[in-house]
Design an enzyme around this catalytic site. Structure first.
Site, short mmCIF file in Angstrom:
data_model
loop_
_atom_site.label_atom_id
_atom_site.label_comp_id
_atom_site.label_asym_id
_atom_site.label_seq_id
_atom_site.Cartn_x
_atom_site.Cartn_y
_atom_site.Cartn_z
N MET A 254 0.83 -1.20 0.00
CA MET A 254 0.00 0.00 0.00
C MET A 254 0.87 1.26 0.00
O MET A 254 0.41 2.34 0.35
CB MET A 254 -0.94 -0.01 1.20
CG MET A 254 -1.91 -1.19 1.15
SD MET A 254 -3.43 -0.93 2.04
CE MET A 254 -2.79 -0.72 3.69
N GLY A 255 2.13 1.09 -0.37
CA GLY A 255 3.00 2.26 -0.49
C GLY A 255 3.56 2.74 0.84
O GLY A 255 3.55 2.00 1.81
N GLN B 88 -10.38 -2.41 2.27
CA GLN B 88 -9.88 -3.17 3.42
C GLN B 88 -9.78 -2.31 4.68
O GLN B 88 -9.37 -2.79 5.72
CB GLN B 88 -8.54 -3.84 3.10
CG GLN B 88 -7.35 -2.92 3.06
CD GLN B 88 -6.08 -3.67 2.68
OE1 GLN B 88 -5.95 -4.18 1.55
NE2 GLN B 88 -5.13 -3.76 3.60
N SER C 49 4.56 1.52 7.76
CA SER C 49 4.22 2.80 7.12
C SER C 49 3.60 3.75 8.13
O SER C 49 3.67 4.96 7.98
CB SER C 49 3.22 2.56 5.99
OG SER C 49 3.74 1.61 5.09
N ARG C 50 2.98 3.18 9.17
CA ARG C 50 2.30 4.02 10.16
C ARG C 50 3.28 4.69 11.14
O ARG C 50 2.90 5.62 11.84
CB ARG C 50 1.29 3.19 10.95
CG ARG C 50 0.10 2.76 10.09
CD ARG C 50 -0.95 2.05 10.93
NE ARG C 50 -2.21 1.91 10.21
CZ ARG C 50 -2.54 0.88 9.46
NH1 ARG C 50 -1.70 -0.12 9.32
NH2 ARG C 50 -3.71 0.84 8.84
N ASP D 239 2.48 -9.00 9.37
CA ASP D 239 1.03 -9.19 9.30
C ASP D 239 0.77 -10.70 9.30
O ASP D 239 0.39 -11.29 8.28
CB ASP D 239 0.49 -8.53 8.03
CG ASP D 239 0.82 -7.05 8.01
OD1 ASP D 239 0.12 -6.29 8.69
OD2 ASP D 239 1.81 -6.65 7.36
N GLY E 253 11.27 -2.70 5.14
CA GLY E 253 10.51 -3.95 5.27
C GLY E 253 9.95 -4.36 3.91
O GLY E 253 10.15 -5.50 3.45
N HIS E 254 9.28 -3.42 3.25
CA HIS E 254 8.76 -3.70 1.90
C HIS E 254 9.91 -4.08 0.97
O HIS E 254 9.81 -5.01 0.17
CB HIS E 254 8.09 -2.45 1.31
CG HIS E 254 6.89 -1.97 2.05
ND1 HIS E 254 6.88 -0.80 2.76
CD2 HIS E 254 5.64 -2.49 2.17
CE1 HIS E 254 5.68 -0.60 3.28
NE2 HIS E 254 4.91 -1.62 2.95
#
Ligand code: AMP
Length: 280
Positions: free
Chosen positions: A30-31, A61, A186-187, A150, A36-37
């Site tokens: 989700m950008g 989602q 991302s958060r 996740d 990590g990505h």
């Protein structure tokens, strides 16, 4: 690297990759990309001829509109990172491109969604499944890469692939952490400076919980972690579940399953953070 925004263009690219007998690795995101990505992209590059990364904040989602509105969007930086990481395609569709018609599909995951994120985020995993089925159909990868951060999502995707009779290979990848132990997310950029400083306590607590395993039972281990975080008033733990790593059902004893993980969700300054650790 090619940036592709339409389904048609992506289909052309994939058809030509298939003509050339190239294997395809796929990393859905989700950008707001971080290391990590990029660890997923690196692994995909090692194992495939072509790597496709999708960057799409999937509205269906999100069960909380505020979370969707506040989700970080950093597409220019994302594209630069993907280029540097040697991805071949960044697929960046609009919502209209992904969902030209209203979404009516619903997916169910039985007991996998009865725990942890499931009851707290109604419709979340079905929304994840809808977007992934579309993306899988478009990209037709041999392998798809997902982060174990996740953890429940990995189990749900495994079940989705079974439901779809798909032969895509699911590749779970380990959590990448900041130097101080905080799971990259991302958060994290939404954390205040002060909250960012205490955030590593989440993983530190998980590691201590693992040390307790040889001395106390599951209930006490869970209570320890929750109480430890609550002591520092800024943390508001939502749940800490110690579960069978395949069924995701809570275990009552350490010898009840061969694989056991702890999954935690904690609110910190209005940001919902998740993390996990393996007990055995
Ligand atoms: P997201 O953009 O949050 O949907 O994440 C896209 C993929 O990156 C998912 O498979 C995540 O599990 C994975 N991911 C996110 N954070 C991390 C991390 N810190 N380490 C490894 N994988 C991650």
């Amino acid at each position: 690297m090619q940036k592709i925004t339409t389904v048609e263009e992506l289909q052309h690219f994939i058809a030509s990759a298939y003509e050339q007998n190239k294997s395809i690795g796929f990393v859905p995101t989700m950008g707001a990309l971080h290391d990590g990505h990029l660890s997923l992209v690196a692994r995909a590059c090692k194992e495939n001829d072509i790597v496709v990364v999708s960057v799409f904040v999937n509205p269906i989602q999100f069960n909380n509109p505020e979370d969707l509105a506040k989700y970080p969007r950093t597409i220019d930086a994302d594209l630069a990172k993907l280029q540097k990481a040697n991805a071949d395609v960044a697929f960046v569709p609009s919502t209209e491109e992904m969902y030209p018609k209203p979404v009516t599909e619903v997916y169910h995951f039985g007991q996998l969604e009865e725990v942890m994120e499931g009851p707290r985020r109604p419709g979340h995993f079905s929304g994840v499944a809808v977007v992934l089925r579309r993306l899988f159909e478009l990209v037709q990868p041999q392998r798809a890469y997902f982060g174990e951060k996740d953890f429940q999502q990995v189990a749900v995707v495994r079940d989705l692939l079974r439901q779809l009779h798909s032969d895509i290979q699911l590749v779970p990848c380990p959590i990448v952490r900041e130097a101080d132990g905080l799971a990259m997310s991302s958060r994290n950029i939404r954390l205040s400076e002060a909250d960012r400083k205490v955030a590593p306590l989440i993983y530190a607590t998980l590691k201590e919980a693992v040390l307790l395993k040889d001395y106390v039972g599951i209930a006490d281990t869970k209570a320890f972690a929750i109480e430890k975080l609550k002591l520092c008033k800024v943390f508001d733990p939502e749940y800490f579940e110690i579960v069978n790593d395949t069924t995701l059902q809570p275990v009552a004893r350490w010898d009840e399953a061969t694989g056991i993980v702890g999954c935690i969700t904690v609110w910190l300054g209005g940001v919902r953070l998740i993390d996990m650790i393996r007990f055995k």
